[in-house]
Design a protein around this motif. Structure first.
Motif, PDB file in Angstrom:
ATOM      1  N   GLY A  40      -2.616   4.764   1.226  1.00 50.61           N
ATOM      2  CA  GLY A  40      -3.519   3.589   1.604  1.00 50.61           C
ATOM      3  C   GLY A  40      -3.977   2.884   0.501  1.00 50.61           C
ATOM      4  O   GLY A  40      -4.293   1.766   0.481  1.00 50.61           O
ATOM      5  N   MET A  41      -3.699   3.697  -0.745  1.00 49.58           N
ATOM      6  CA  MET A  41      -3.889   2.539  -1.996  1.00 49.58           C
ATOM      7  C   MET A  41      -3.191   1.484  -2.141  1.00 49.58           C
ATOM      8  O   MET A  41      -2.025   1.376  -1.939  1.00 49.58           O
ATOM      9  N   ALA A  42      -4.071   0.492  -2.489  1.00 47.61           N
ATOM     10  CA  ALA A  42      -3.431  -0.857  -2.976  1.00 47.61           C
ATOM     11  C   ALA A  42      -2.746  -0.948  -4.292  1.00 47.61           C
ATOM     12  O   ALA A  42      -3.266  -0.461  -5.218  1.00 47.61           O
ATOM     13  N   VAL A  43      -1.425  -1.218  -4.164  1.00 48.79           N
ATOM     14  CA  VAL A  43      -0.521  -1.381  -5.390  1.00 48.79           C
ATOM     15  C   VAL A  43       0.093  -2.647  -5.480  1.00 48.79           C
ATOM     16  O   VAL A  43       0.139  -3.415  -4.392  1.00 48.79           O
ATOM     17  N   ILE A  49      12.267  -1.584  -9.279  1.00 46.14           N
ATOM     18  CA  ILE A  49      10.749  -1.950  -8.861  1.00 46.14           C
ATOM     19  C   ILE A  49       9.721  -0.798  -8.611  1.00 46.14           C
ATOM     20  O   ILE A  49      10.307   0.141  -8.177  1.00 46.14           O
ATOM     21  N   ARG A  50       8.911  -0.977  -9.283  1.00 43.05           N
ATOM     22  CA  ARG A  50       7.800   0.164  -9.141  1.00 43.05           C
ATOM     23  C   ARG A  50       6.613  -0.532  -9.013  1.00 43.05           C
ATOM     24  O   ARG A  50       6.462  -1.598  -8.855  1.00 43.05           O
ATOM     25  N   PHE A  51       5.538   0.277  -8.865  1.00 44.99           N
ATOM     26  CA  PHE A  51       4.165   0.008  -8.547  1.00 44.99           C
ATOM     27  C   PHE A  51       3.186   0.403  -9.243  1.00 44.99           C
ATOM     28  O   PHE A  51       3.172   1.616  -9.633  1.00 44.99           O
ATOM     29  N   THR A  52       2.138  -0.321  -9.611  1.00 42.28           N
ATOM     30  CA  THR A  52       0.620   0.219 -10.244  1.00 42.28           C
ATOM     31  C   THR A  52      -0.236  -0.127  -9.188  1.00 42.28           C
ATOM     32  O   THR A  52      -0.225  -1.111  -8.308  1.00 42.28           O
ATOM     33  N   PRO A  53      -1.447   0.603  -9.541  1.00 42.02           N
ATOM     34  CA  PRO A  53      -2.716   0.558  -8.579  1.00 42.02           C
ATOM     35  C   PRO A  53      -3.121  -1.024  -8.864  1.00 42.02           C
ATOM     36  O   PRO A  53      -2.758  -1.595  -9.918  1.00 42.02           O
ATOM     37  N   THR A  54      -3.605  -1.630  -7.632  1.00 42.68           N
ATOM     38  CA  THR A  54      -3.862  -3.109  -7.780  1.00 42.68           C
ATOM     39  C   THR A  54      -5.123  -3.077  -8.484  1.00 42.68           C
ATOM     40  O   THR A  54      -6.164  -2.329  -8.217  1.00 42.68           O
ATOM     41  N   TYR A 105       6.890   6.250  -1.139  1.00 46.16           N
ATOM     42  CA  TYR A 105       7.004   5.199  -0.343  1.00 46.16           C
ATOM     43  C   TYR A 105       5.790   4.072  -0.144  1.00 46.16           C
ATOM     44  O   TYR A 105       4.774   4.482  -0.037  1.00 46.16           O
ATOM     45  N   VAL A 106       6.254   3.104  -0.462  1.00 50.39           N
ATOM     46  CA  VAL A 106       5.188   1.894  -0.569  1.00 50.39           C
ATOM     47  C   VAL A 106       5.586   0.907   0.352  1.00 50.39           C
ATOM     48  O   VAL A 106       6.908   0.281   0.729  1.00 50.39           O
ATOM     49  N   GLN A 107       4.608   0.385   1.313  1.00 50.15           N
ATOM     50  CA  GLN A 107       4.983  -0.521   2.495  1.00 50.15           C
ATOM     51  C   GLN A 107       4.348  -2.111   1.898  1.00 50.15           C
ATOM     52  O   GLN A 107       3.291  -1.843   1.658  1.00 50.15           O
ATOM     53  N   LEU A 108       5.290  -2.714   1.720  1.00 47.05           N
ATOM     54  CA  LEU A 108       4.896  -4.041   1.179  1.00 47.05           C
ATOM     55  C   LEU A 108       4.249  -4.610   2.331  1.00 47.05           C
ATOM     56  O   LEU A 108       4.248  -4.521   3.697  1.00 47.05           O
ATOM     57  N   ASP A 109       3.437  -5.714   1.786  1.00 45.35           N
ATOM     58  CA  ASP A 109       2.243  -6.582   2.833  1.00 45.35           C
ATOM     59  C   ASP A 109       3.151  -7.173   4.018  1.00 45.35           C
ATOM     60  O   ASP A 109       2.746  -7.360   5.149  1.00 45.35           O
ATOM     61  N   GLU A 110       4.411  -7.593   3.669  1.00 50.81           N
ATOM     62  CA  GLU A 110       5.323  -8.168   4.434  1.00 50.81           C
ATOM     63  C   GLU A 110       5.861  -6.991   5.611  1.00 50.81           C
ATOM     64  O   GLU A 110       6.630  -7.493   6.551  1.00 50.81           O
ATOM     65  N   THR A 129       0.964  -1.313   0.016  1.00 50.83           N
ATOM     66  CA  THR A 129      -0.149   0.162  -0.116  1.00 50.83           C
ATOM     67  C   THR A 129       0.886   1.176  -0.068  1.00 50.83           C
ATOM     68  O   THR A 129       2.164   1.331   0.482  1.00 50.83           O
ATOM     69  N   VAL A 130       0.319   2.316  -0.674  1.00 47.06           N
ATOM     70  CA  VAL A 130       0.962   3.794  -0.739  1.00 47.06           C
ATOM     71  C   VAL A 130       1.028   4.280   0.877  1.00 47.06           C
ATOM     72  O   VAL A 130       0.056   4.368   1.411  1.00 47.06           O
ATOM     73  N   TYR A 131       2.203   4.364   1.416  1.00 44.98           N
ATOM     74  CA  TYR A 131       2.418   4.745   2.681  1.00 44.98           C
ATOM     75  C   TYR A 131       2.620   6.420   2.778  1.00 44.98           C
ATOM     76  O   TYR A 131       2.063   6.969   3.415  1.00 44.98           O
ATOM     77  N   SER A 132       3.266   7.142   1.686  1.00 44.94           N
ATOM     78  CA  SER A 132       3.164   8.228   1.616  1.00 44.94           C
ATOM     79  C   SER A 132       3.871   8.684   0.192  1.00 44.94           C
ATOM     80  O   SER A 132       4.264   7.643  -0.716  1.00 44.94           O
ATOM     81  N   TYR A 133       3.491   9.656  -0.411  1.00 39.50           N
ATOM     82  CA  TYR A 133       4.018  10.109  -1.867  1.00 39.50           C
ATOM     83  C   TYR A 133       3.960  11.364  -2.077  1.00 39.50           C
ATOM     84  O   TYR A 133       3.447  12.524  -1.182  1.00 39.50           O
ATOM     85  N   SER A 134       4.473  11.974  -3.266  1.00 36.54           N
ATOM     86  CA  SER A 134       4.468  13.330  -3.747  1.00 36.54           C
ATOM     87  C   SER A 134       4.406  13.084  -5.340  1.00 36.54           C
ATOM     88  O   SER A 134       4.823  12.146  -5.783  1.00 36.54           O
ATOM     89  N   VAL A 135       3.942  14.050  -5.915  1.00 35.08           N
ATOM     90  CA  VAL A 135       3.788  14.300  -7.290  1.00 35.08           C
ATOM     91  C   VAL A 135       4.973  15.152  -7.589  1.00 35.08           C
ATOM     92  O   VAL A 135       4.791  16.393  -7.290  1.00 35.08           O
ATOM     93  N   THR A 136       5.698  14.792  -8.714  1.00 34.16           N
ATOM     94  CA  THR A 136       6.705  15.665  -8.912  1.00 34.16           C
ATOM     95  C   THR A 136       6.209  16.159 -10.451  1.00 34.16           C
ATOM     96  O   THR A 136       5.836  15.449 -11.306  1.00 34.16           O
TER      97      THR A 136
END
Ligand SMILES: [Zn+2]
Length: 146
Positions: free
Chosen positions: A118-121, A135-140, A94-99, A69-76
């Motif tokens: 909090g968005m699932a990625v 490693i990057r992430f997309t919305p789940t 910052y993405v927090q892995l499920d683990e 899930t997205v823990y924090s972010y900013s748009v550049t």
């Protein structure tokens, strides 16, 4: 990498060292492998061969689910070098892995204004062309049963 490879953002090749080589090797195969402490269960980010929590040197490489899930972010939106300019705006997150571990990354392949805490990625892998991937992430996708 495979035919399904998609380039999201510039992917400069990292310089793996003895601690991070297994991690980078896994990225080239589309996996997030992290070293898990055999004694206390802690999963340090970045990957290390000694647990920063209990100083154990008994660590086991373990494949993560690749979701979080997205823990924090900013748009550049401005102020980047030439290689990144054509990709504006982009999301630094910052993405927090499920683990548990929290990693700095990008959220890609979506409207930056739709990203929220909090968005699932789900992880995607940008091939560097040198036996590693970033490693990057997309919305789940919520309706996926995969
Ligand atoms: Zn430990």
């Amino acid at each position: 990498m495979s035919d399904s490879y998609t380039s999201y953002l510039p992917a400069k090749a990292p310089e793996p060292n003895v601690e991070t080589q297994p991690f980078w090797d896994a990225t080239a195969q589309g996996r997030i492998d992290l070293a898990v402490c055999d004694d206390c269960g802690f999963i340090p980010w970045y990957p290390r061969l000694m647990c920063p929590d209990c100083q154990s040197t008994s660590m086991t490489w373990t494949t993560m689910a690749g979701t979080g899930t997205v823990y924090s972010y900013s748009v550049t939106r401005a102020g980047v070098g030439r290689a990144w300019k054509e990709h504006l705006p982009f999301v630094l997150a910052y993405v927090q892995l499920d683990e548990g571990p929290i990693m700095m990354t990008n959220v890609v392949a979506c409207d930056p204004d739709e990203v929220e805490v909090g968005m699932a990625v789900t992880a995607v892998f940008d091939d560097t062309g040198e036996g590693t991937a970033i490693i990057r992430f997309t919305p789940t996708q919520r309706d996926s049963n995969e």
